[in-house]
Design an enzyme around this catalytic site. Structure first.
Site, PDB file in Angstrom:
ATOM      1  N   ARG A 182       0.817  -1.224   0.000  1.00 59.10           N
ATOM      2  CA  ARG A 182       0.000   0.000   0.000  1.00 59.10           C
ATOM      3  C   ARG A 182       0.846   1.267   0.000  1.00 59.10           C
ATOM      4  O   ARG A 182       0.507   2.269   0.648  1.00 59.10           O
ATOM      5  CB  ARG A 182      -0.976   0.012   1.195  1.00 59.10           C
ATOM      6  CG  ARG A 182      -1.938  -1.161   1.219  1.00 59.10           C
ATOM      7  CD  ARG A 182      -2.971  -1.119   0.111  1.00 59.10           C
ATOM      8  NE  ARG A 182      -3.753  -2.338   0.101  1.00 59.10           N
ATOM      9  CZ  ARG A 182      -3.463  -3.415  -0.653  1.00 59.10           C
ATOM     10  NH1 ARG A 182      -2.438  -3.402  -1.490  1.00 59.10           N
ATOM     11  NH2 ARG A 182      -4.214  -4.487  -0.587  1.00 59.10           N
ATOM     12  N   SER A 186     -11.361  -1.165   3.105  1.00 57.86           N
ATOM     13  CA  SER A 186     -10.672  -1.441   4.372  1.00 57.86           C
ATOM     14  C   SER A 186     -10.226  -0.129   5.010  1.00 57.86           C
ATOM     15  O   SER A 186      -9.545   0.670   4.362  1.00 57.86           O
ATOM     16  CB  SER A 186      -9.430  -2.294   4.132  1.00 57.86           C
ATOM     17  OG  SER A 186      -9.819  -3.516   3.570  1.00 57.86           O
ATOM     18  N   GLU A 222      -5.817   3.104   6.431  1.00 63.20           N
ATOM     19  CA  GLU A 222      -5.581   3.011   4.985  1.00 63.20           C
ATOM     20  C   GLU A 222      -6.284   4.195   4.307  1.00 63.20           C
ATOM     21  O   GLU A 222      -5.859   4.676   3.267  1.00 63.20           O
ATOM     22  CB  GLU A 222      -6.139   1.673   4.450  1.00 63.20           C
ATOM     23  CG  GLU A 222      -5.811   1.463   2.991  1.00 63.20           C
ATOM     24  CD  GLU A 222      -6.002   0.021   2.541  1.00 63.20           C
ATOM     25  OE1 GLU A 222      -5.467  -0.905   3.193  1.00 63.20           O
ATOM     26  OE2 GLU A 222      -6.688  -0.167   1.531  1.00 63.20           O
TER      27      GLU A 222
HETATM   28  C1  LIG Z   1     -16.195  -0.960  -1.307  1.00 65.25           C
HETATM   29  C2  LIG Z   1     -14.729  -0.705  -1.485  1.00 65.25           C
HETATM   30  C3  LIG Z   1     -13.857  -1.768  -1.686  1.00 65.25           C
HETATM   31  C4  LIG Z   1     -12.488  -1.533  -1.850  1.00 65.25           C
HETATM   32  N1  LIG Z   1     -11.662  -2.598  -2.040  1.00 65.25           N
HETATM   33  C5  LIG Z   1     -10.333  -2.391  -2.174  1.00 65.25           C
HETATM   34  C6  LIG Z   1      -9.450  -3.498  -2.359  1.00 65.25           C
HETATM   35  O1  LIG Z   1      -9.855  -4.644  -2.433  1.00 65.25           O
HETATM   36  N2  LIG Z   1      -8.125  -3.238  -2.462  1.00 65.25           N
HETATM   37  C7  LIG Z   1      -7.615  -1.963  -2.408  1.00 65.25           C
HETATM   38  O2  LIG Z   1      -6.395  -1.798  -2.513  1.00 65.25           O
HETATM   39  N3  LIG Z   1      -8.437  -0.902  -2.233  1.00 65.25           N
HETATM   40  C8  LIG Z   1      -9.763  -1.075  -2.121  1.00 65.25           C
HETATM   41  N4  LIG Z   1     -10.598  -0.006  -1.942  1.00 65.25           N
HETATM   42  C9  LIG Z   1     -10.038   1.349  -1.825  1.00 65.25           C
HETATM   43  C10 LIG Z   1      -9.935   2.138  -3.158  1.00 65.25           C
HETATM   44  O3  LIG Z   1     -10.966   1.812  -4.052  1.00 65.25           O
HETATM   45  C11 LIG Z   1      -8.590   1.918  -3.830  1.00 65.25           C
HETATM   46  O4  LIG Z   1      -7.555   2.308  -2.964  1.00 65.25           O
HETATM   47  C12 LIG Z   1      -8.451   2.741  -5.131  1.00 65.25           C
HETATM   48  O5  LIG Z   1      -7.241   2.379  -5.747  1.00 65.25           O
HETATM   49  C13 LIG Z   1      -8.448   4.245  -4.900  1.00 65.25           C
HETATM   50  O6  LIG Z   1      -8.629   4.851  -6.160  1.00 65.25           O
HETATM   51  P1  LIG Z   1      -9.303   6.286  -6.293  1.00 65.25           P
HETATM   52  O7  LIG Z   1      -9.256   6.655  -7.730  1.00 65.25           O
HETATM   53  O8  LIG Z   1     -10.646   6.310  -5.668  1.00 65.25           O
HETATM   54  O9  LIG Z   1      -8.293   7.169  -5.465  1.00 65.25           O
HETATM   55  P2  LIG Z   1      -8.641   8.415  -4.500  1.00 65.25           P
HETATM   56  O10 LIG Z   1      -9.348   7.906  -3.279  1.00 65.25           O
HETATM   57  O11 LIG Z   1      -9.314   9.480  -5.284  1.00 65.25           O
HETATM   58  O12 LIG Z   1      -7.202   8.861  -4.110  1.00 65.25           O
HETATM   59  C14 LIG Z   1      -6.396   8.057  -3.292  1.00 65.25           C
HETATM   60  C15 LIG Z   1      -4.979   8.621  -3.322  1.00 65.25           C
HETATM   61  O13 LIG Z   1      -4.455   8.459  -4.629  1.00 65.25           O
HETATM   62  C16 LIG Z   1      -4.006   9.711  -5.126  1.00 65.25           C
HETATM   63  N5  LIG Z   1      -4.237   9.730  -6.574  1.00 65.25           N
HETATM   64  C17 LIG Z   1      -5.413   9.603  -7.239  1.00 65.25           C
HETATM   65  N6  LIG Z   1      -5.207   9.667  -8.566  1.00 65.25           N
HETATM   66  C18 LIG Z   1      -3.874   9.847  -8.749  1.00 65.25           C
HETATM   67  C19 LIG Z   1      -3.024   9.973  -9.886  1.00 65.25           C
HETATM   68  N7  LIG Z   1      -3.499   9.983 -11.139  1.00 65.25           N
HETATM   69  N8  LIG Z   1      -1.690  10.101  -9.679  1.00 65.25           N
HETATM   70  C20 LIG Z   1      -1.182  10.104  -8.426  1.00 65.25           C
HETATM   71  N9  LIG Z   1      -1.928  10.009  -7.309  1.00 65.25           N
HETATM   72  C21 LIG Z   1      -3.252   9.868  -7.480  1.00 65.25           C
HETATM   73  C22 LIG Z   1      -4.817  10.765  -4.388  1.00 65.25           C
HETATM   74  O14 LIG Z   1      -4.162  12.012  -4.343  1.00 65.25           O
HETATM   75  C23 LIG Z   1      -4.937  10.115  -3.011  1.00 65.25           C
HETATM   76  O15 LIG Z   1      -3.811  10.397  -2.242  1.00 65.25           O
HETATM   77  C24 LIG Z   1     -11.976  -0.208  -1.797  1.00 65.25           C
HETATM   78  C25 LIG Z   1     -12.870   0.872  -1.596  1.00 65.25           C
HETATM   79  C26 LIG Z   1     -14.228   0.631  -1.452  1.00 65.25           C
HETATM   80  C27 LIG Z   1     -15.153   1.794  -1.259  1.00 65.25           C
END
Ligand SMILES: Cc1cc2nc3c(=O)[nH]c(=O)nc-3n(C[C@H](O)[C@H](O)[C@H](O)COP(=O)(O)OP(=O)(O)OC[C@H]3O[C@@H](n4cnc5c(N)ncnc54)[C@H](O)[C@@H]3O)c2cc1C
Length: 287
Positions: free
Chosen positions: A162, A212, A282
């Site tokens: 992570r 998580s 996380e």
């Molecule tokens: C129901 C549910 C289930 C989930 N299951 C999992 C799972 O199984 N495994 C897991 O790892 N995660 C899981 N997640 C968490 C999440 O979906 C992941 O971490 C996902 O990768 C985050 O993507 P996001 O686009 O929403 O990022 P955001 O929440 O918008 O951003 C997260 C971070 O990434 C940065 N970021 C976003 N885009 C960029 C970019 N282009 N370049 C650099 N930095 C960037 C942001 O600045 C921030 O710091 C889950 C979430 C939910 C709600």
């Protein structure tokens, strides 16, 4: 203009936890030029900004964000090229998994059902069910703090559990080249459906959450420790430790960001007192 801009935009609707106040500006770039010109604009005017994907792993405070929230949600697309995939940073992970399946490329099944984007996944090396973005990542084009476009290989991206180099150097992913292995689409589809069924049966998908809430501690599971401490169902206001999966903090309908943050802290404190293990969130809280 290659981006749209909304003033005083509510952030709760765009994030998966459905909490948080308003952003001074919500900016939606349509493409890479739009992203770069929006960032340049806010840098030049000394305006605070943050680049996000679908806000499925972060929450904003109830006071909102006094600056520009730049979401890549409209920068979508994946192209298959000679057994490899090239995704734009805002590509939803489930769409990436579907394209991989259509092209008979295995290794992306774990992405199916994660509600974030490729950019968010690369930032924190998202993973599930034995898969991880670092396992399929070949190279990425990134924007550094000087707005230069640089290319990093998987090794250079320094992925860990992570975490990645992006966090340390504020690098922004523009696009990623990804690679899997040859697999029968029917087998890929079956595994994707199986994983989604597992998620539905084990995770509280009927409520808003950020997945998580805590990172997995060494040789243990956050959910198991939280449950062991009797915290299943524990709540502060509308924020609750899910009764279905203690590793999730859910919004029961009217939670505020402060309640979610207070619950994150309290759960971590209680688990530490009772087990000596410190849980690290996380979910990223943006101040
Ligand atoms: C129901 C549910 C289930 C989930 N299951 C999992 C799972 O199984 N495994 C897991 O790892 N995660 C899981 N997640 C968490 C999440 O979906 C992941 O971490 C996902 O990768 C985050 O993507 P996001 O686009 O929403 O990022 P955001 O929440 O918008 O951003 C997260 C971070 O990434 C940065 N970021 C976003 N885009 C960029 C970019 N282009 N370049 C650099 N930095 C960037 C942001 O600045 C921030 O710091 C889950 C979430 C939910 C709600």
């Amino acid at each position: 203009m290659d981006y749209s801009l909304i003033e005083n935009a509510p952030l709760a609707p765009i994030g998966s936890m459905k909490v948080g106040g308003n952003a001074k500006y919500l900016v939606l770039p349509k493409n890479e030029n739009g992203l770069v010109s929006a960032i340049r604009r806010f840098k030049e005017s000394n305006e605070r900004f943050i680049v996000v994907g679908k806000c499925s792993n972060l929450i904003f405070q109830d006071s909102g964000f006094d600056g520009a929230v730049i979401s890549t949600a409209e920068m979508k697309g994946t192209k298959a090229r000679e057994g490899r995939l090239v995704s734009l940073c805002g590509e939803p992970l489930s769409a990436l998994a579907r394209t991989a399946c259509e092209n008979g490329i295995g290794g992306f099944e774990f992405c199916y059902g994660i509600p974030g984007t490729v950019g968010g996944a690369v930032y924190m090396n998202a993973g599930a069910y034995g898969g991880e973005i670092s396992k399929v990542f070949v190279s990425g084009r990134f924007l550094n703090e000087n707005l230069d476009v640089i290319t990093l290989s998987c090794e250079e991206a320094e992925f860990g559990y992570r975490k990645s180099r992006l966090m340390r150097e504020n690098l922004l992913l523009l696009s990623a080249e990804l690679c899997g292995y040859e697999r029968d689409p029917a087998d890929i589809r079956a595994e994707m459906e199986d994983l989604v069924a597992k998620r539905k049966s084990k995770q509280p998908l009927e409520y808003p959450s950020c997945g998580s809430a805590f990172k997995r501690p060494k040789d243990n599971f956050a959910g198991a420790l939280i449950e062991q401490c009797g915290l299943k169902g524990y709540s502060i206001g509308g924020a609750q430790v899910s009764e279905k999966h203690a590793g999730f903090i859910i919004n029961k309908g009217n939670a505020t960001a402060s309640e979610v943050i207070a619950l994150l802290k309290e759960v971590s404190e209680i688990v530490f007192e009772k087990t000596g293990i410190r849980l690290e969130p996380e979910i990223r809280v943006i101040d």
